[in-house]
Design a protein around this motif. Structure first.
Motif, PDB file in Angstrom:
ATOM      1  N   LEU A  43      61.232  81.768   2.056  1.00 29.16           N
ATOM      2  CA  LEU A  43      61.393  82.448   3.340  1.00 29.16           C
ATOM      3  C   LEU A  43      60.038  82.635   4.036  1.00 29.16           C
ATOM      4  O   LEU A  43      59.947  82.516   5.263  1.00 29.16           O
ATOM      5  N   LEU A  47      59.492  81.176   7.735  1.00 28.02           N
ATOM      6  CA  LEU A  47      59.210  82.082   8.855  1.00 28.02           C
ATOM      7  C   LEU A  47      57.954  81.688   9.617  1.00 28.02           C
ATOM      8  O   LEU A  47      57.752  82.109  10.751  1.00 28.02           O
ATOM      9  N   LEU A 168      67.246  79.600   6.007  1.00 26.17           N
ATOM     10  CA  LEU A 168      67.703  80.912   6.459  1.00 26.17           C
ATOM     11  C   LEU A 168      66.654  81.611   7.320  1.00 26.17           C
ATOM     12  O   LEU A 168      66.926  82.667   7.898  1.00 26.17           O
ATOM     13  N   ALA A 169      65.459  81.037   7.407  1.00 29.45           N
ATOM     14  CA  ALA A 169      64.362  81.721   8.087  1.00 29.45           C
ATOM     15  C   ALA A 169      64.614  81.886   9.580  1.00 29.45           C
ATOM     16  O   ALA A 169      64.326  82.940  10.160  1.00 29.45           O
ATOM     17  N   LEU A 172      67.168  84.600  10.486  1.00 29.42           N
ATOM     18  CA  LEU A 172      66.549  85.881  10.148  1.00 29.42           C
ATOM     19  C   LEU A 172      65.500  86.268  11.182  1.00 29.42           C
ATOM     20  O   LEU A 172      65.431  87.425  11.613  1.00 29.42           O
ATOM     21  N   LEU A 175      66.886  87.727  14.242  1.00 28.43           N
ATOM     22  CA  LEU A 175      67.503  89.032  14.087  1.00 28.43           C
ATOM     23  C   LEU A 175      66.504  90.180  14.251  1.00 28.43           C
ATOM     24  O   LEU A 175      66.801  91.170  14.912  1.00 28.43           O
ATOM     25  N   TYR A 329      73.611  86.040  16.174  1.00 29.75           N
ATOM     26  CA  TYR A 329      72.632  85.651  15.163  1.00 29.75           C
ATOM     27  C   TYR A 329      73.089  86.085  13.767  1.00 29.75           C
ATOM     28  O   TYR A 329      72.832  85.386  12.777  1.00 29.75           O
ATOM     29  N   LEU A 333      73.627  83.617  10.588  1.00 31.79           N
ATOM     30  CA  LEU A 333      73.023  83.860   9.275  1.00 31.79           C
ATOM     31  C   LEU A 333      74.090  83.868   8.188  1.00 31.79           C
ATOM     32  O   LEU A 333      73.908  83.258   7.121  1.00 31.79           O
TER      33      LEU A 333
END
Length: 554
Positions: A43, A47, A168-169, A172, A175, A329, A333
């Motif tokens: 992550l 990110l 998944l970054a 996330l 969000l 969002y 996710l």
């Protein structure tokens, strides 16, 4: 904590590929720790670019840049990130995993820290380019930690989870990143990421990966090849990222960059093709198997552009803010997590085509649903379609990677070639998708706008009434009738532009559905052909646990 050395390895603990860690047995609590560290590292790496992509409009003001200039920030990251596997795989093989882990995480933290001192666009682009180079190491590092978290019989599940965690970054980042901007604008994002990088660094120092094999791999000619290929791919990424903004046929630099990328890439491949000990196995990469694999990854990544370029862009065109898109969002996710988990639970090396076909079918269904949008469409109307697209986006990734890995296990010399192919196809697929869909949306908006405007005439009573209605809305502010009438015309023009954009996005969604359906048909025909011919020739031989059965073509 026991330090595993090569002499401690049992047959099942030996590294499966050059540069990968050994896989000794771990107690349950230590496996859980490896899983958590793997998720954290993956992550953190994801990110690095997602925080910028999700907040480009908000960063524009703090850096005092135009929309076209801001597009260089994600472009600079991809330009340096996409080719780094050429060197990273050899670095792991020659200097060992522990040196790889510690060196690149320290560099990542230092580059993230440098973001805090950015004051203008030029320095921002420079640190984004550096970030792309060091960030490339974190995806593979997270994957290796996740593999340690599972016993050998679940090695494929670990591979799926480790590979998909970085995906998944982006949801996330969408969000929570807006809250970070309120702390210190640009610096708020990177204060958070610096904390993530330092936390990851502390975790990997406390929980080290088991060692792998080390041997000399670098040659002097490797750096010439890397310079040529990395420069050529970087120019190509710049063209794909900025082409629809500066426009393909108007900006002179796009032509020069396109020619330069072709020359540099062909020169690098020519050197590799004639080397005795090449980094890239060009003959293997040029085989039908790998060409089909690369093309399928690019097409699927193009379809996945529906979410970032399509749905999110469409909502922003309708003036939806990030707060209003928060629930959407969350759905994205949840869809990504569901696709990742179900892919890990259901992965079967004998049926690797099926998840890809299912993913394409779900993404095509979601795109068709979105193609019926209108100016009253709100985030709640997109929940089902975007869940399907997010689910498909992570459901296909693991099986596709495992399919290609089967060819690597049979000949470990192909590892660098496959890593580069998969990484480049992933990145270029996303860039091509964004460039194609963005360009198509602009062209279709002009088309629909011309059709709408040519039917607008003040001789039409309905048009006249709409102009008067727009003018009366500002009647209390503007006393001059002619100015009120002008304001009414502007209001009508804005409504016409909005409707043209809605129709254009519907065309984009339908184009994505068509691409998904055609790709699904192609892969289905290929799978059926392989099933028929394989049965007619001979049964599939036994292969290692991490290699997909019958993985001889795609």
């Amino acid at each position: 904590m026991k330090d595993y050395t090569p002499r401690d390895w049992l047959p099942h603990e030996k590294p499966s590929l050059p540069g990968s860690p050994s896989t000794p047995e771990h107690p349950s609590l230590k496996r859980l720790a490896f899983a958590l560290v793997g998720l954290l590292v993956a992550l953190t790496g994801g990110l690095g670019n997602s925080l910028v992509i999700a907040n480009l409009p908000y960063l524009q003001g703090s850096l005092g840049a135009t929309t076209a200039e801001m597009a260089w920030l994600p472009a600079a990251y991809v330009m340096t990130n996409v080719s780094m596997n050429l060197l990273l795989v050899k670095f792991r093989q020659q200097f060992g995993l522990r040196a790889f882990t510690e060196v690149f995480l320290v560099l990542y933290a230092l580059v993230t820290f440098a973001h805090l001192f950015v004051n203008d666009l030029n320095s921002a682009i420079a640190v984004r380019a550096a970030h792309g180079m060091v960030g490339a190491a974190l995806t593979s590092l997270g994957l290796y930690y996740m593999i340690q978290a599972f016993p050998s019989k679940w090695r494929l599940k670990a591979l799926v989870l480790g590979l998909g965690a970085s995906q998944l970054a982006l949801p996330l980042a969408r969000l929570f990143s807006e809250d970070l901007l309120q702390i210190a604008e640009w610096r708020g994002l990177y204060l958070f990421e610096l904390g993530m990088a330092l936390l990851s660094l502390g975790c990997v120092f406390l929980l080290k990966l088991p060692p792998g094999d080390r041997f000399k791999t670098f040659e002097a000619l490797d750096f010439l090849t890397f310079t040529l290929l990395a420069s050529g791919v970087a120019l190509l990424c710049a063209v794909l990222s900025l082409g629809r903004i500066d426009w393909w046929l108007e900006a002179t630099w796009i032509g020069y960059a396109s020619v330069g990328s072709i020359v540099l890439i062909m020169a690098g491949l020519a050197i590799e093709h004639n080397r005795d000990n090449p980094m890239l196995m060009t003959r293997w990469l040029g085989s039908g198997t790998m060409i089909r694999l690369g093309l399928s990854v690019i097409l699927i990544r193009m379809v996945l552009s529906e979410q970032s370029t399509g749905a999110v862009g469409f909502m922003q065109t309708l003036n939806m803010s990030s707060q209003q898109l928060h629930s959407l969002y969350v759905v994205m996710l949840l869809g990504s997590v569901a696709g990742l988990v179900i892919s890990a639970l259901t992965i079967n090396p004998k049926h690797l085509y099926l998840p890809v076909i299912i993913s394409l079918a779900l993404m095509a269904t979601g795109s068709v649903m979105d193609s019926y949008s209108n100016n009253l469409t709100r985030p709640g109307n997109l929940y089902i379609s975007q869940f399907l697209l997010a689910f498909g986006g992570t459901f296909f990734l693991g099986p596709t990677m495992i399919y290609g890995m089967g060819n690597v296990l049979s000949n470990p010399r192909n590892l660098i070639s496959f890593s580069v192919l998969f990484g480049i196809c992933q990145n270029l697929g996303g860039l091509i998708g964004a460039a194609l869909l963005g360009t198509f949306q602009i062209v279709r908006e002009k088309f629909h706008s011309s059709h709408i405007v040519e039917h607008l005439t003040l001789l039409d009573p309905r048009v006249e009434a709409r102009v008067q209605s727009g003018g009366s809305a500002v009647g209390s502010l503007i006393a001059d009738p002619s100015l009120r009438n002008l304001q009414g015309i502007r209001s009508l023009a804005a409504a016409a532009t909005r409707e043209a954009n809605v129709l254009a996005y519907n065309d984009v969604f339908m184009l994505i559905a068509v691409i998904a359906i055609l790709t699904m048909i192609w892969i289905s025909i290929r799978a059926l052909w392989l099933r028929c011919t394989t049965k007619a020739v001979a049964p599939t031989p036994a292969i290692p646990s991490v290699q997909p059965s019958g993985a001889t073509s795609t």
